[in-house]
Motif scaffolding. Sequence first.
Motif, PDB file in Angstrom:
ATOM      1  N   VAL A 228       0.854  -1.183   0.000  1.00 25.80           N
ATOM      2  CA  VAL A 228       0.000   0.000   0.000  1.00 25.80           C
ATOM      3  C   VAL A 228       0.890   1.233   0.000  1.00 25.80           C
ATOM      4  O   VAL A 228       1.776   1.364   0.850  1.00 25.80           O
ATOM      5  N   VAL A 229       0.676   2.135  -0.965  1.00 23.67           N
ATOM      6  CA  VAL A 229       1.457   3.362  -1.046  1.00 23.67           C
ATOM      7  C   VAL A 229       0.508   4.548  -1.125  1.00 23.67           C
ATOM      8  O   VAL A 229      -0.635   4.439  -1.576  1.00 23.67           O
ATOM      9  N   ARG A 230       1.010   5.684  -0.675  1.00 25.02           N
ATOM     10  CA  ARG A 230       0.265   6.938  -0.735  1.00 25.02           C
ATOM     11  C   ARG A 230       0.683   7.675  -2.003  1.00 25.02           C
ATOM     12  O   ARG A 230       1.832   8.054  -2.159  1.00 25.02           O
ATOM     13  N   LEU A 231      -0.265   7.897  -2.912  1.00 18.59           N
ATOM     14  CA  LEU A 231       0.058   8.556  -4.169  1.00 18.59           C
ATOM     15  C   LEU A 231       0.249  10.059  -4.009  1.00 18.59           C
ATOM     16  O   LEU A 231       1.066  10.656  -4.710  1.00 18.59           O
ATOM     17  N   THR A 232      -0.530  10.682  -3.119  1.00 18.21           N
ATOM     18  CA  THR A 232      -0.615  12.139  -3.091  1.00 18.21           C
ATOM     19  C   THR A 232       0.005  12.700  -1.827  1.00 18.21           C
ATOM     20  O   THR A 232      -0.149  12.152  -0.737  1.00 18.21           O
ATOM     21  N   ALA A 233       0.674  13.828  -1.969  1.00 19.65           N
ATOM     22  CA  ALA A 233       1.356  14.443  -0.833  1.00 19.65           C
ATOM     23  C   ALA A 233       0.432  15.333  -0.018  1.00 19.65           C
ATOM     24  O   ALA A 233       0.592  15.444   1.202  1.00 19.65           O
ATOM     25  N   SER A 234      -0.515  15.976  -0.668  1.00 19.53           N
ATOM     26  CA  SER A 234      -1.370  16.931   0.033  1.00 19.53           C
ATOM     27  C   SER A 234      -2.717  17.000  -0.656  1.00 19.53           C
ATOM     28  O   SER A 234      -2.878  16.588  -1.804  1.00 19.53           O
ATOM     29  N   GLY A 235      -3.690  17.528   0.066  1.00 15.59           N
ATOM     30  CA  GLY A 235      -5.004  17.751  -0.516  1.00 15.59           C
ATOM     31  C   GLY A 235      -6.008  16.668  -0.184  1.00 15.59           C
ATOM     32  O   GLY A 235      -5.697  15.647   0.438  1.00 15.59           O
ATOM     33  N   SER A 236      -7.236  16.910  -0.622  1.00 19.70           N
ATOM     34  CA  SER A 236      -8.353  15.998  -0.409  1.00 19.70           C
ATOM     35  C   SER A 236      -8.909  15.602  -1.766  1.00 19.70           C
ATOM     36  O   SER A 236      -9.223  16.469  -2.595  1.00 19.70           O
ATOM     37  N   TYR A 237      -9.045  14.284  -2.012  1.00 20.23           N
ATOM     38  CA  TYR A 237      -9.360  13.783  -3.344  1.00 20.23           C
ATOM     39  C   TYR A 237     -10.690  13.045  -3.372  1.00 20.23           C
ATOM     40  O   TYR A 237     -11.045  12.312  -2.442  1.00 20.23           O
ATOM     41  N   THR A 238     -11.409  13.230  -4.486  1.00 22.88           N
ATOM     42  CA  THR A 238     -12.650  12.505  -4.754  1.00 22.88           C
ATOM     43  C   THR A 238     -12.667  12.137  -6.232  1.00 22.88           C
ATOM     44  O   THR A 238     -11.807  12.555  -7.006  1.00 22.88           O
ATOM     45  N   ASP A 239     -13.682  11.355  -6.635  1.00 25.15           N
ATOM     46  CA  ASP A 239     -13.945  11.054  -8.051  1.00 25.15           C
ATOM     47  C   ASP A 239     -12.715  10.496  -8.763  1.00 25.15           C
ATOM     48  O   ASP A 239     -12.347  10.932  -9.855  1.00 25.15           O
ATOM     49  N   VAL A 240     -12.085   9.503  -8.163  1.00 18.80           N
ATOM     50  CA  VAL A 240     -10.872   8.923  -8.731  1.00 18.80           C
ATOM     51  C   VAL A 240     -11.218   8.110  -9.983  1.00 18.80           C
ATOM     52  O   VAL A 240     -12.168   7.322  -9.985  1.00 18.80           O
ATOM     53  N   ALA A 241     -10.452   8.315 -11.059  1.00 15.01           N
ATOM     54  CA  ALA A 241     -10.611   7.555 -12.308  1.00 15.01           C
ATOM     55  C   ALA A 241      -9.229   7.178 -12.819  1.00 15.01           C
ATOM     56  O   ALA A 241      -8.310   8.001 -12.787  1.00 15.01           O
ATOM     57  N   VAL A 242      -9.094   5.947 -13.307  1.00 16.81           N
ATOM     58  CA  VAL A 242      -7.802   5.429 -13.755  1.00 16.81           C
ATOM     59  C   VAL A 242      -7.821   5.269 -15.266  1.00 16.81           C
ATOM     60  O   VAL A 242      -8.788   4.750 -15.838  1.00 16.81           O
ATOM     61  N   GLY A 243      -6.746   5.706 -15.927  1.00 14.53           N
ATOM     62  CA  GLY A 243      -6.643   5.589 -17.375  1.00 14.53           C
ATOM     63  C   GLY A 243      -6.611   4.146 -17.837  1.00 14.53           C
ATOM     64  O   GLY A 243      -6.302   3.230 -17.065  1.00 14.53           O
ATOM     65  N   PRO A 244      -6.913   3.901 -19.110  1.00 16.00           N
ATOM     66  CA  PRO A 244      -7.050   2.518 -19.605  1.00 16.00           C
ATOM     67  C   PRO A 244      -5.775   1.697 -19.519  1.00 16.00           C
ATOM     68  O   PRO A 244      -5.844   0.468 -19.390  1.00 16.00           O
ATOM     69  N   ASP A 245      -4.610   2.342 -19.567  1.00 14.88           N
ATOM     70  CA  ASP A 245      -3.358   1.589 -19.472  1.00 14.88           C
ATOM     71  C   ASP A 245      -2.844   1.494 -18.041  1.00 14.88           C
ATOM     72  O   ASP A 245      -1.770   0.926 -17.796  1.00 14.88           O
ATOM     73  N   GLY A 246      -3.590   2.034 -17.088  1.00 17.16           N
ATOM     74  CA  GLY A 246      -3.201   1.963 -15.686  1.00 17.16           C
ATOM     75  C   GLY A 246      -2.047   2.853 -15.307  1.00 17.16           C
ATOM     76  O   GLY A 246      -1.539   2.772 -14.181  1.00 17.16           O
ATOM     77  N   ALA A 247      -1.626   3.743 -16.193  1.00 16.41           N
ATOM     78  CA  ALA A 247      -0.449   4.571 -15.925  1.00 16.41           C
ATOM     79  C   ALA A 247      -0.788   5.930 -15.341  1.00 16.41           C
ATOM     80  O   ALA A 247       0.073   6.577 -14.735  1.00 16.41           O
ATOM     81  N   THR A 248      -2.032   6.372 -15.526  1.00 13.88           N
ATOM     82  CA  THR A 248      -2.418   7.724 -15.131  1.00 13.88           C
ATOM     83  C   THR A 248      -3.699   7.674 -14.314  1.00 13.88           C
ATOM     84  O   THR A 248      -4.599   6.878 -14.591  1.00 13.88           O
ATOM     85  N   VAL A 249      -3.760   8.522 -13.303  1.00  9.55           N
ATOM     86  CA  VAL A 249      -4.951   8.658 -12.461  1.00  9.55           C
ATOM     87  C   VAL A 249      -5.445  10.096 -12.568  1.00  9.55           C
ATOM     88  O   VAL A 249      -4.648  11.044 -12.547  1.00  9.55           O
ATOM     89  N   TYR A 250      -6.752  10.241 -12.680  1.00  7.37           N
ATOM     90  CA  TYR A 250      -7.391  11.561 -12.669  1.00  7.37           C
ATOM     91  C   TYR A 250      -8.320  11.620 -11.458  1.00  7.37           C
ATOM     92  O   TYR A 250      -8.850  10.600 -11.006  1.00  7.37           O
ATOM     93  N   ALA A 251      -8.534  12.816 -10.946  1.00  6.63           N
ATOM     94  CA  ALA A 251      -9.389  12.980  -9.771  1.00  6.63           C
ATOM     95  C   ALA A 251      -9.731  14.446  -9.621  1.00  6.63           C
ATOM     96  O   ALA A 251      -9.236  15.314 -10.353  1.00  6.63           O
ATOM     97  N   LEU A 252     -10.597  14.734  -8.652  1.00  2.50           N
ATOM     98  CA  LEU A 252     -10.824  16.106  -8.206  1.00  2.50           C
ATOM     99  C   LEU A 252     -10.053  16.297  -6.913  1.00  2.50           C
ATOM    100  O   LEU A 252     -10.171  15.495  -5.980  1.00  2.50           O
TER     101      LEU A 252
END
Length: 678
Positions: free
Chosen positions: A354-378
């Motif tokens: 288990v790793v923490r992707l983000t250093a700061s902030g509050s995230y919602t609406d996580v979506a992962v790209g089709p190749d699994g390389a990129t994550v989008y969120a609010l």
Amino acid sequence: MTDRTVEADDFADLASYVALPRVGSLALSPDGTRLVVVVSELSPDGKRYQGALWEVDPTGHAPARRLTRSAKGESTPRFAPDGGLLFLSARPDPEAKSDATDKDKTALWSLPPAGEARELHRPAGGVADFVVARDNGRVVLVSAAHPGLGFGEDDRERRKEREDAGVTAVLHESYPVRYWDSDLGPSYPRVLASAEPVGAERVERLVDLTPDNARRLGESPAVSPDGAWVAFVEQVDVSPAYGARQRLVVAAADGSSRRIVAESPEFSFGSPAFLPDGRSLVALRIFESSADEPWHHHLIRIDLESGASTDLAPDFGEEPEHPVVSPTGDAVYFTGSRLGHQPIWRVDLASGEVVRLTASGSYTDVAVGPDGATVYALRSAWDATPRPVRLDAHAVEQEAVELPAPGAVRSLPGTLTEVETVVEDGRTVRAWLVLPEGASAERPAPLLLWAHGGPVASWSGWSWRWNPWLMASRGYAVLLPDPALSTGYGRDFVRAGWGSWGAKPYTDLMEITDVAERLPEVDGSRTAAMGGSFGGYMANWIATRTDRFSAIVTHASLWHMDAFTGTTDDSYYWIREMGDPLVRYDRVRDNSPHLRVADIKTPMLVIHGAKDYRVPVGEGQRLYFDLVRHGVPAKFLYFPTENHWITSPGNATVWYETIFAFLAEHVLGEPWRRPGLL
């Protein structure tokens, strides 16, 4: 609306503030080339917010562009495999008959890559939610129908009969009967799967997967990528004293079969998400609360053939929420509070790391790209409005790349910092602190303590409703603490306040306030406290325990704990923690502020909405009456049409105006100025 930014001056003028664009509900296309968000802005008459769909460039190179425009607004974007953008709206259908009985209901619409939007389905109960099979294109809808009737014409006819007869009564045969601001019944949600993949044509045939449902569902269903299977939550009664637990059901989308895949006398289950092969589910296993132990979550994987479950993050010390499976099937992403932030976490399904992707902030609406390389969120933070962002799916504790969209913060009327202190039992209590522009040792700012709601929650991201920058623009320092019961500090931190709201949560708030008052930029002789919901309870409790504050504002607050436990919309949740008042009256006695009303000396502003079912308005009425009869200087701001939140722009403006005036009188020593529209 143009690509409007947020400036410091917007917080000094409430009309400018309520007109700021608000971003939410992110959706990513299956091929990863399109990103869509909902941007809400004021309607032309200024009385409500309208949502519109905006396309955001995932690469960050092009400006955002608006896709839809209607008086009713749009919400809930989801992409179909063919590139069509599905969404919900109550906008009129130009191809429908004008006398249709369901013309004002929320419908499912499709916007093709080129061309006009077209209505796909408008049931008599409206569409409350929907999901789309990533590969197959089958749509699963949630819509309401009357128990015992077939979905469609039978239900539509029953609605017309009730309307023609002037009948609004509801007969309940199970509990609960209300939820937040909604009355439950006489119709209840159904999970319905389209018989074919959805394209540009209307959805004519739906398979009802829950024909006998007479309960609130509470969560969105999930559909397998190939569209063959649908997973959803069912509530099951345990006992009159305990209430219901949740189990997970998987049904064939054609209605041919269904089976329970997760049920336990010890746990509830929720938030299902299919793995790409459709053979397993990821879900939350929820240890339900009791008088001795708070609830907590575990992230699990369920093999659908054997029913065996595996804990994916057994050593994770916080509360995982909102799991999202990578399209490549190698990882699960989820959010979970940590030290005043709500990071995105990634668990590798092969190694369990288990790793923490983000250093700061509050995230919602996580979506992962089709190749699994990129994550989008609010992403949001106390110094940043919700924004669409891009992340590297394999980097650790990274700062997100912000993507162009309306509503970016360009300047704020102050600065954001943190304070902390170690309390008697060794826990570290921390808080966000907003300091207004110009605050210094020579010009110290008055202090406003804000207690958060929940109670099991934290101050971890931007809030349009509880916005400290509005106070900072008027010269106040604002303290946002996370006392005992707050998430993001480990489960023992929650246990420290469990069943004893008036003990360590209160002393934590007082000790962190002491720290803030000792800062040279803060004037400890001019202070106030406020909060809403559980924060309102804390404001009431503070009023009974100390006279250190010059004023107290309490919104949607608990006052008489015994009465509240029986009248709130979800009594089971509260009675599990506090116990049956006939058996554990000690907890009512020890934690109910109404028993200490004679000790209150501080002027109080009481605020409540009549449509609040979580904390019924009787709590506010009783509090105001008790204050008046004990000679406490008090005012009661009452909203006949609002609920637990104050949602309309006009009422939200009056809410802030009244608080400003009340604090100015009692904290700043200015004359009372009644807001103009009151």
